[in-house]
Design a protein around this motif. Structure first.
Motif, PDB file in Angstrom:
ATOM      1  N   HIS A 263       0.864  -1.182   0.000  1.00  0.00           N
ATOM      2  CA  HIS A 263       0.000   0.000   0.000  1.00  0.00           C
ATOM      3  C   HIS A 263       0.902   1.233   0.000  1.00  0.00           C
ATOM      4  O   HIS A 263       1.632   1.474   0.965  1.00  0.00           O
ATOM      5  CB  HIS A 263      -0.890  -0.005   1.241  1.00  0.00           C
ATOM      6  CG  HIS A 263      -1.954   1.051   1.233  1.00  0.00           C
ATOM      7  ND1 HIS A 263      -2.637   1.429   2.376  1.00  0.00           N
ATOM      8  CD2 HIS A 263      -2.475   1.817   0.229  1.00  0.00           C
ATOM      9  CE1 HIS A 263      -3.523   2.368   2.071  1.00  0.00           C
ATOM     10  NE2 HIS A 263      -3.443   2.618   0.783  1.00  0.00           N
ATOM     11  N   VAL A 264       0.875   1.989  -1.088  1.00  0.00           N
ATOM     12  CA  VAL A 264       1.672   3.206  -1.243  1.00  0.00           C
ATOM     13  C   VAL A 264       0.693   4.364  -1.312  1.00  0.00           C
ATOM     14  O   VAL A 264      -0.128   4.431  -2.228  1.00  0.00           O
ATOM     15  CB  VAL A 264       2.548   3.149  -2.508  1.00  0.00           C
ATOM     16  CG1 VAL A 264       3.384   4.417  -2.641  1.00  0.00           C
ATOM     17  CG2 VAL A 264       3.444   1.910  -2.497  1.00  0.00           C
ATOM     18  N   HIS A 265       0.776   5.303  -0.350  1.00  0.00           N
ATOM     19  CA  HIS A 265      -0.249   6.343  -0.358  1.00  0.00           C
ATOM     20  C   HIS A 265       0.246   7.652   0.241  1.00  0.00           C
ATOM     21  O   HIS A 265       1.219   7.706   1.003  1.00  0.00           O
ATOM     22  CB  HIS A 265      -1.512   5.859   0.367  1.00  0.00           C
ATOM     23  CG  HIS A 265      -1.360   5.556   1.830  1.00  0.00           C
ATOM     24  ND1 HIS A 265      -1.665   6.468   2.808  1.00  0.00           N
ATOM     25  CD2 HIS A 265      -0.953   4.443   2.479  1.00  0.00           C
ATOM     26  CE1 HIS A 265      -1.469   5.933   3.990  1.00  0.00           C
ATOM     27  NE2 HIS A 265      -1.024   4.707   3.828  1.00  0.00           N
ATOM     28  N   ASP A 266      -0.422   8.719  -0.188  1.00  0.00           N
ATOM     29  CA  ASP A 266      -0.197  10.071   0.339  1.00  0.00           C
ATOM     30  C   ASP A 266       1.277  10.468   0.273  1.00  0.00           C
ATOM     31  O   ASP A 266       1.816  11.059   1.219  1.00  0.00           O
ATOM     32  CB  ASP A 266      -0.717  10.165   1.777  1.00  0.00           C
ATOM     33  CG  ASP A 266      -2.216   9.926   1.845  1.00  0.00           C
ATOM     34  OD1 ASP A 266      -2.977  10.801   1.385  1.00  0.00           O
ATOM     35  OD2 ASP A 266      -2.630   8.850   2.329  1.00  0.00           O
ATOM     36  N   SER A 267       1.915  10.175  -0.853  1.00  0.00           N
ATOM     37  CA  SER A 267       3.346  10.441  -1.016  1.00  0.00           C
ATOM     38  C   SER A 267       3.590  11.266  -2.279  1.00  0.00           C
ATOM     39  O   SER A 267       2.736  11.345  -3.160  1.00  0.00           O
ATOM     40  CB  SER A 267       4.118   9.123  -1.070  1.00  0.00           C
ATOM     41  OG  SER A 267       4.015   8.436   0.168  1.00  0.00           O
ATOM     42  N   LYS A 268       4.798  11.853  -2.349  1.00  0.00           N
ATOM     43  CA  LYS A 268       5.168  12.714  -3.467  1.00  0.00           C
ATOM     44  C   LYS A 268       6.432  12.177  -4.129  1.00  0.00           C
ATOM     45  O   LYS A 268       7.386  11.804  -3.440  1.00  0.00           O
ATOM     46  CB  LYS A 268       5.419  14.146  -2.985  1.00  0.00           C
ATOM     47  CG  LYS A 268       4.210  14.823  -2.366  1.00  0.00           C
ATOM     48  CD  LYS A 268       4.576  16.218  -1.888  1.00  0.00           C
ATOM     49  CE  LYS A 268       3.392  16.936  -1.264  1.00  0.00           C
ATOM     50  NZ  LYS A 268       3.767  18.290  -0.787  1.00  0.00           N
ATOM     51  N   PHE A 269       6.419  12.190  -5.461  1.00  0.00           N
ATOM     52  CA  PHE A 269       7.530  11.635  -6.228  1.00  0.00           C
ATOM     53  C   PHE A 269       8.024  12.665  -7.229  1.00  0.00           C
ATOM     54  O   PHE A 269       7.290  13.088  -8.117  1.00  0.00           O
ATOM     55  CB  PHE A 269       7.077  10.370  -6.959  1.00  0.00           C
ATOM     56  CG  PHE A 269       6.634   9.265  -6.036  1.00  0.00           C
ATOM     57  CD1 PHE A 269       7.534   8.309  -5.614  1.00  0.00           C
ATOM     58  CD2 PHE A 269       5.329   9.212  -5.577  1.00  0.00           C
ATOM     59  CE1 PHE A 269       7.141   7.306  -4.748  1.00  0.00           C
ATOM     60  CE2 PHE A 269       4.923   8.213  -4.710  1.00  0.00           C
ATOM     61  CZ  PHE A 269       5.832   7.251  -4.297  1.00  0.00           C
ATOM     62  N   ASN A 270       9.278  13.054  -7.074  1.00  0.00           N
ATOM     63  CA  ASN A 270       9.943  13.946  -8.014  1.00  0.00           C
ATOM     64  C   ASN A 270      11.185  13.200  -8.486  1.00  0.00           C
ATOM     65  O   ASN A 270      12.265  13.316  -7.922  1.00  0.00           O
ATOM     66  CB  ASN A 270      10.308  15.254  -7.308  1.00  0.00           C
ATOM     67  CG  ASN A 270      10.989  16.246  -8.228  1.00  0.00           C
ATOM     68  OD1 ASN A 270      11.198  15.984  -9.409  1.00  0.00           O
ATOM     69  ND2 ASN A 270      11.372  17.384  -7.686  1.00  0.00           N
ATOM     70  N   THR A 271      11.006  12.390  -9.510  1.00  0.00           N
ATOM     71  CA  THR A 271      12.024  11.415  -9.883  1.00  0.00           C
ATOM     72  C   THR A 271      12.641  11.733 -11.241  1.00  0.00           C
ATOM     73  O   THR A 271      12.045  12.410 -12.070  1.00  0.00           O
ATOM     74  CB  THR A 271      11.426  10.001  -9.948  1.00  0.00           C
ATOM     75  OG1 THR A 271      10.473   9.954 -11.026  1.00  0.00           O
ATOM     76  CG2 THR A 271      10.726   9.635  -8.647  1.00  0.00           C
TER      77      THR A 271
END
Length: 458
Positions: A263-271
């Motif tokens: 479960h991956v949630h409420d996260s930010k990705f700047n990749t």
């Protein structure tokens, strides 16, 4: 396709048992989203009890200069031997080499704390068993590594900084990938696949290998040498409220690799590569292992970066199934990232991989300014390969997607020998799209209540 009552009951039973179904039967048996509550009910973050172990009590210094590798390991070992607890990193900058996590240990990086990793490869020896872009080998230890452990957490409002823009990592490139991939194809025993010194294979930032009951929350992960957060052969995974800022061409966000119930949630990705990625091994080595990634829920995340928001592959030879993504934003105005996302959904494979992708479902994904194809599903990754192991891609649904700006709304490309099958795009709107869809060797593709530039697709 018309089903008798008996056939429908049989199909429904197979779906509940988790087996692959023929294309039309799978779609008719059930709404795939009905499975999400039962998936989430089986994902339980670890509850780690015990006292706090401040790393400074074990000799660590947060001056940004002292190398604290041994002090960190003393604290982790003491916590583990006492039955578990929190290893606390207080405010300051703590330089360290590789960290090895053990069962029942929570590494808590406090607000105002930075764990800064050494740029000297010697600080990540001895070599460990790892999976490098889908092929098993022995390589430098990831910056944080756990092997066959359970009940582990990385928490806190602090920063994990790989510092990979400096030192040798920045100059290594991809290293000896050709050699490693040939070993994988030839079936060279894993214990003989020795990388490390002289091979220039950058290690991942954080890797959990054959672990279970895992939690990563609230931390900022930045400047990895390679993939940021990599789960291999692991189970019962929670990733929440993290931010990833990656810096290099292999800088994925979260890689779920032959892992399940995540479960991956409420996260930010700047990749600088893909954001949330499902993988399961590369080519012959991945097929030999044959462990899929399955039962994954991604929600309420913000994706910015160079390639895919939700990505499947390209290393998916062991299979990927039951992937759900909902309520996520692409290229959010308040989180723009260094690059615009190229694809909201990016499914990439070829005839070197083999394997089956069955059941990828997006709902209420919205955003703007997608650089290339919003939905890109292709068996022609890296020109399609040559080895004749044709993959399968079945049962994709996209519902309530709203994207403003992109080159193409949808590209689906199967092989003449193996078509993409059973795609449903419903209640969606794509605006400011520059070019028409590209559809090749795709069966049962349905657009319903969907428009592209205000026009219902043919």
């Amino acid at each position: 396709m018309s089903l008798s009552r008996r056939d429908f009951a049989r199909a429904s039973g197979l779906a509940a048992a988790g087996l692959l179904l023929p294309t039309g039967i799978a779609a008719a048996a059930a709404d795939p989203w009905h499975e999400v509550p039962s998936i989430l009910a089986r994902i339980c973050p670890p509850r780690i009890c015990g006292k706090d172990y401040d790393v400074t009590a074990f000799g660590a210094k947060g001056d940004g200069l002292t190398k604290n590798t041994e002090a960190f390991q003393r604290a982790i070992t003491a916590c583990h031997r006492a039955g578990g607890g929190r290893v606390v990193v207080p405010a300051g900058t703590f330089l360290t080499g590789g960290i090895r996590l053990l069962s029942n240990v929570e590494l808590h990086v406090s607000e105002g704390a930075t764990v800064k990793f050494s740029t000297d490869p010697e600080d990540y020896l001895p070599l460990v068993l790892t999976r490098w872009e889908g092929t098993l080998c022995h390589n430098y230890q990831p910056f944080i590594y756990a092997f066959e452990q359970k009940n582990i957490a990385i928490t806190g409002g602090g920063t994990l900084d790989g510092d990979a823009v400096n030192g040798k990592w920045a100059s290594w490139g991809a290293g000896s990938t050709t050699l490693l991939r040939q070993w994988g194809e030839d079936g060279v025993p894993v214990e003989q696949r020795i990388m490390g010194p002289g091979k220039n294979m950058r290690p991942n930032m954080i890797q959990f290998f054959r672990c279970q009951n895992l939690l990563v929350e609230d931390v900022l992960i930045r400047n990895p040498a390679m993939w940021s957060l990599h789960f291999v052969f692991s189970r019962n995974i929670t990733v929440r409220r993290i931010e990833i800022y990656s810096t290099n061409s292999q800088g994925d966000g979260v890689d779920l690799d032959s892992s399940s119930y995540a479960h991956v949630h409420d996260s930010k990705f700047n990749t600088n590569d893909d954001c949330v990625v499902l993988k399961s091994g590369r080519d012959a080595d991945g097929r030999r292992v044959g462990i899929p990634s399955t039962h994954v829920v991604v929600e309420r995340c913000k994706f910015s970066g160079r390639w895919g928001g939700i990505t499947i592959g390209s290393e998916m030879s062991g299979g990927v199934s039951r992937v759900f993504c909902r309520d996520c934003e692409i290229n959010a105005p308040d989180f723009p990232g260094r690059y615009p996302i190229k694809h909201a959904l990016y499914v990439k494979t070829n005839q070197d991989r083999g394997g089956v992708i069955d059941g990828v479902h997006l709902r209420n994904v919205f955003g703007q300014n997608v650089e290339r194809e919003v939905l890109f599903v292709s068996m022609y990754y890296q020109n399609g390969g040559t080895k004749g192991f044709f993959p399968r891609i079945d049962n994709l649904t996209i519902d309530r997607m709203r994207i403003n700006g992109g080159r193409i709304a949808a590209t689906f490309r199967g092989f003449p020998q193996q078509h993409v099958r059973n795609v449903r795009i419903t209640s969606s709107a794509f605006t400011a799209i520059a070019e028409p869809n590209l559809i090749e060797h795709t069966d049962d593709l349905v657009f319903r209540n969907t428009t592209i530039n205000g026009v219902v697709p043919a």
